[in-house]
Design a protein around this motif. Sequence first.
Motif, mmCIF file in Angstrom:
data_model
loop_
_atom_site.group_PDB
_atom_site.id
_atom_site.type_symbol
_atom_site.label_atom_id
_atom_site.label_comp_id
_atom_site.label_asym_id
_atom_site.label_seq_id
_atom_site.Cartn_x
_atom_site.Cartn_y
_atom_site.Cartn_z
ATOM 1 N N ILE A 156 0.831 -1.203 0.000
ATOM 2 C CA ILE A 156 0.000 0.000 0.000
ATOM 3 C C ILE A 156 0.872 1.262 0.000
ATOM 4 O O ILE A 156 0.541 2.257 -0.646
ATOM 5 C CB ILE A 156 -0.977 -0.022 1.199
ATOM 6 C CG1 ILE A 156 -2.014 -1.143 0.977
ATOM 7 C CG2 ILE A 156 -1.663 1.318 1.394
ATOM 8 C CD1 ILE A 156 -2.839 -1.490 2.195
ATOM 9 N N ALA A 157 2.012 1.193 0.691
ATOM 10 C CA ALA A 157 2.940 2.338 0.737
ATOM 11 C C ALA A 157 3.747 2.484 -0.552
ATOM 12 O O ALA A 157 4.521 3.430 -0.692
ATOM 13 C CB ALA A 157 3.882 2.187 1.931
ATOM 14 N N GLY A 158 3.592 1.545 -1.477
ATOM 15 C CA GLY A 158 4.301 1.632 -2.752
ATOM 16 C C GLY A 158 5.767 1.251 -2.679
ATOM 17 O O GLY A 158 6.574 1.738 -3.460
ATOM 18 N N LEU A 159 6.111 0.378 -1.740
ATOM 19 C CA LEU A 159 7.523 0.007 -1.555
ATOM 20 C C LEU A 159 7.943 -1.227 -2.359
ATOM 21 O O LEU A 159 9.063 -1.702 -2.200
ATOM 22 C CB LEU A 159 7.794 -0.221 -0.056
ATOM 23 C CG LEU A 159 7.536 0.988 0.840
ATOM 24 C CD1 LEU A 159 7.722 0.624 2.304
ATOM 25 C CD2 LEU A 159 8.443 2.144 0.444
ATOM 26 N N TYR A 160 7.054 -1.735 -3.202
ATOM 27 C CA TYR A 160 7.393 -2.870 -4.045
ATOM 28 C C TYR A 160 7.334 -2.461 -5.520
ATOM 29 O O TYR A 160 6.317 -2.635 -6.175
ATOM 30 C CB TYR A 160 6.441 -4.052 -3.827
ATOM 31 C CG TYR A 160 6.565 -4.741 -2.503
ATOM 32 C CD1 TYR A 160 7.789 -5.201 -2.044
ATOM 33 C CD2 TYR A 160 5.452 -4.963 -1.706
ATOM 34 C CE1 TYR A 160 7.907 -5.835 -0.817
ATOM 35 C CE2 TYR A 160 5.556 -5.608 -0.491
ATOM 36 C CZ TYR A 160 6.781 -6.044 -0.054
ATOM 37 O OH TYR A 160 6.887 -6.687 1.158
ATOM 38 N N PRO A 161 8.432 -1.933 -6.053
ATOM 39 C CA PRO A 161 8.430 -1.692 -7.496
ATOM 40 C C PRO A 161 8.410 -3.039 -8.226
ATOM 41 O O PRO A 161 8.839 -4.053 -7.681
ATOM 42 C CB PRO A 161 9.741 -0.938 -7.739
ATOM 43 C CG PRO A 161 10.601 -1.267 -6.575
ATOM 44 C CD PRO A 161 9.689 -1.582 -5.426
ATOM 45 N N LYS A 162 7.897 -3.069 -9.443
ATOM 46 C CA LYS A 162 7.697 -4.347 -10.123
ATOM 47 C C LYS A 162 9.001 -5.129 -10.355
ATOM 48 O O LYS A 162 8.957 -6.334 -10.537
ATOM 49 C CB LYS A 162 6.935 -4.170 -11.428
ATOM 50 C CG LYS A 162 7.677 -3.466 -12.525
ATOM 51 C CD LYS A 162 6.804 -3.386 -13.756
ATOM 52 C CE LYS A 162 7.545 -2.733 -14.903
ATOM 53 N NZ LYS A 162 6.755 -2.721 -16.119
ATOM 54 N N ASP A 163 10.140 -4.465 -10.293
ATOM 55 C CA ASP A 163 11.408 -5.174 -10.480
ATOM 56 C C ASP A 163 12.069 -5.568 -9.151
ATOM 57 O O ASP A 163 13.166 -6.120 -9.155
ATOM 58 C CB ASP A 163 12.359 -4.335 -11.334
ATOM 59 C CG ASP A 163 12.680 -2.990 -10.698
ATOM 60 O OD1 ASP A 163 11.902 -2.533 -9.840
ATOM 61 O OD2 ASP A 163 13.708 -2.392 -11.069
ATOM 62 N N ASP A 164 11.399 -5.328 -8.018
ATOM 63 C CA ASP A 164 11.971 -5.671 -6.715
ATOM 64 C C ASP A 164 10.857 -6.050 -5.732
ATOM 65 O O ASP A 164 10.440 -5.247 -4.912
ATOM 66 C CB ASP A 164 12.798 -4.512 -6.160
ATOM 67 C CG ASP A 164 13.509 -4.880 -4.860
ATOM 68 O OD1 ASP A 164 13.571 -6.077 -4.518
ATOM 69 O OD2 ASP A 164 13.993 -3.958 -4.177
ATOM 70 N N VAL A 165 10.388 -7.276 -5.842
ATOM 71 C CA VAL A 165 9.295 -7.753 -4.981
ATOM 72 C C VAL A 165 9.783 -8.884 -4.059
ATOM 73 O O VAL A 165 9.021 -9.774 -3.720
ATOM 74 C CB VAL A 165 8.076 -8.202 -5.821
ATOM 75 C CG1 VAL A 165 7.433 -7.028 -6.525
ATOM 76 C CG2 VAL A 165 8.456 -9.301 -6.805
ATOM 77 N N LEU A 166 11.048 -8.816 -3.646
ATOM 78 C CA LEU A 166 11.624 -9.877 -2.825
ATOM 79 C C LEU A 166 10.829 -10.093 -1.540
ATOM 80 O O LEU A 166 10.525 -11.226 -1.180
ATOM 81 C CB LEU A 166 13.085 -9.588 -2.487
ATOM 82 C CG LEU A 166 13.769 -10.643 -1.599
ATOM 83 C CD1 LEU A 166 13.832 -11.991 -2.310
ATOM 84 C CD2 LEU A 166 15.141 -10.180 -1.184
ATOM 85 N N GLY A 167 10.468 -9.032 -0.858
ATOM 86 C CA GLY A 167 9.712 -9.166 0.389
ATOM 87 C C GLY A 167 8.387 -9.864 0.163
ATOM 88 O O GLY A 167 7.975 -10.731 0.948
ATOM 89 N N LEU A 168 7.723 -9.514 -0.902
ATOM 90 C CA LEU A 168 6.462 -10.160 -1.255
ATOM 91 C C LEU A 168 6.703 -11.637 -1.580
ATOM 92 O O LEU A 168 5.932 -12.510 -1.149
ATOM 93 C CB LEU A 168 5.824 -9.431 -2.433
ATOM 94 C CG LEU A 168 4.363 -9.737 -2.689
ATOM 95 C CD1 LEU A 168 3.656 -8.477 -3.168
ATOM 96 C CD2 LEU A 168 4.203 -10.812 -3.719
ATOM 97 N N GLU A 169 7.760 -11.931 -2.314
ATOM 98 C CA GLU A 169 8.078 -13.320 -2.660
ATOM 99 C C GLU A 169 8.382 -14.151 -1.419
ATOM 100 O O GLU A 169 7.953 -15.305 -1.321
ATOM 101 C CB GLU A 169 9.259 -13.378 -3.629
ATOM 102 C CG GLU A 169 8.920 -12.931 -5.026
ATOM 103 C CD GLU A 169 10.125 -12.925 -5.951
ATOM 104 O OE1 GLU A 169 11.275 -12.997 -5.457
ATOM 105 O OE2 GLU A 169 9.911 -12.846 -7.165
ATOM 106 N N LEU A 170 9.121 -13.592 -0.474
ATOM 107 C CA LEU A 170 9.422 -14.324 0.761
ATOM 108 C C LEU A 170 8.150 -14.605 1.546
ATOM 109 O O LEU A 170 7.963 -15.711 2.071
ATOM 110 C CB LEU A 170 10.416 -13.542 1.621
ATOM 111 C CG LEU A 170 11.832 -13.417 1.068
ATOM 112 C CD1 LEU A 170 12.646 -12.450 1.917
ATOM 113 C CD2 LEU A 170 12.511 -14.772 0.989
ATOM 114 N N GLY A 171 7.273 -13.613 1.624
ATOM 115 C CA GLY A 171 5.987 -13.823 2.283
ATOM 116 C C GLY A 171 5.182 -14.903 1.596
ATOM 117 O O GLY A 171 4.557 -15.748 2.243
#
Length: 193
Positions: A156-171
């Motif tokens: 929601i804060a916009g901290l996942y640019p489409k070329d860097d979603v590592l945190g989302l992937e780990l989750g």
Amino acid sequence: MENSLDLELKTARRKGAKPMMWVAMVSMTMMFAGLTSAYVISSNREDWVSFDLPVAFGFSTLSIVLSSITFFIAKLTAKKGNKTMTTVMLLLTLALGLGFVYGQFQGFHEFQDMGLYFTGPESKVSSSMLMVIVFAHVLHVVAGLISLLVVCYKQIAGLYPKDDVLGLELGEIFWHFLDLLWIGLFCFFYFNT
């Protein structure tokens, strides 16, 4: 502008993140393997009581499977840069995860309605062990929900640019692990109660 030391540190964290996640998941798998082994060994006791699994566990299983699907879709849409759909899918994953936890506690109430208790004079070894294993999994799901809240916040804060979603992937990896672990536990209990 990041200096070279910050960039090196960030690169090192990125390289170590997924392997550390895998180590943690192997550790958790070993813990549940030990718990289910104790369940199997204890099933040879004379005071062992068989019972049917609560219906709520079936509904909670459906909920966590659907949540894995929505998390997978969230990752795909994040990589495409579709922030709105990613956010919707992450929030849906969160709702389904909460539904899973609710279903687990409804299952505990169904056990009580069957006269099966975790502790006390009316408790049975079989239901107590099953509840310990299920509750241990629920605690891991709560940890997954906390990480999902962090992922939702960052999305929601916009901290996942489409070329860097590592945190989302780990989750997502952890969430899929919890899903597969529950499916394994559910099947184990279905055939061993």
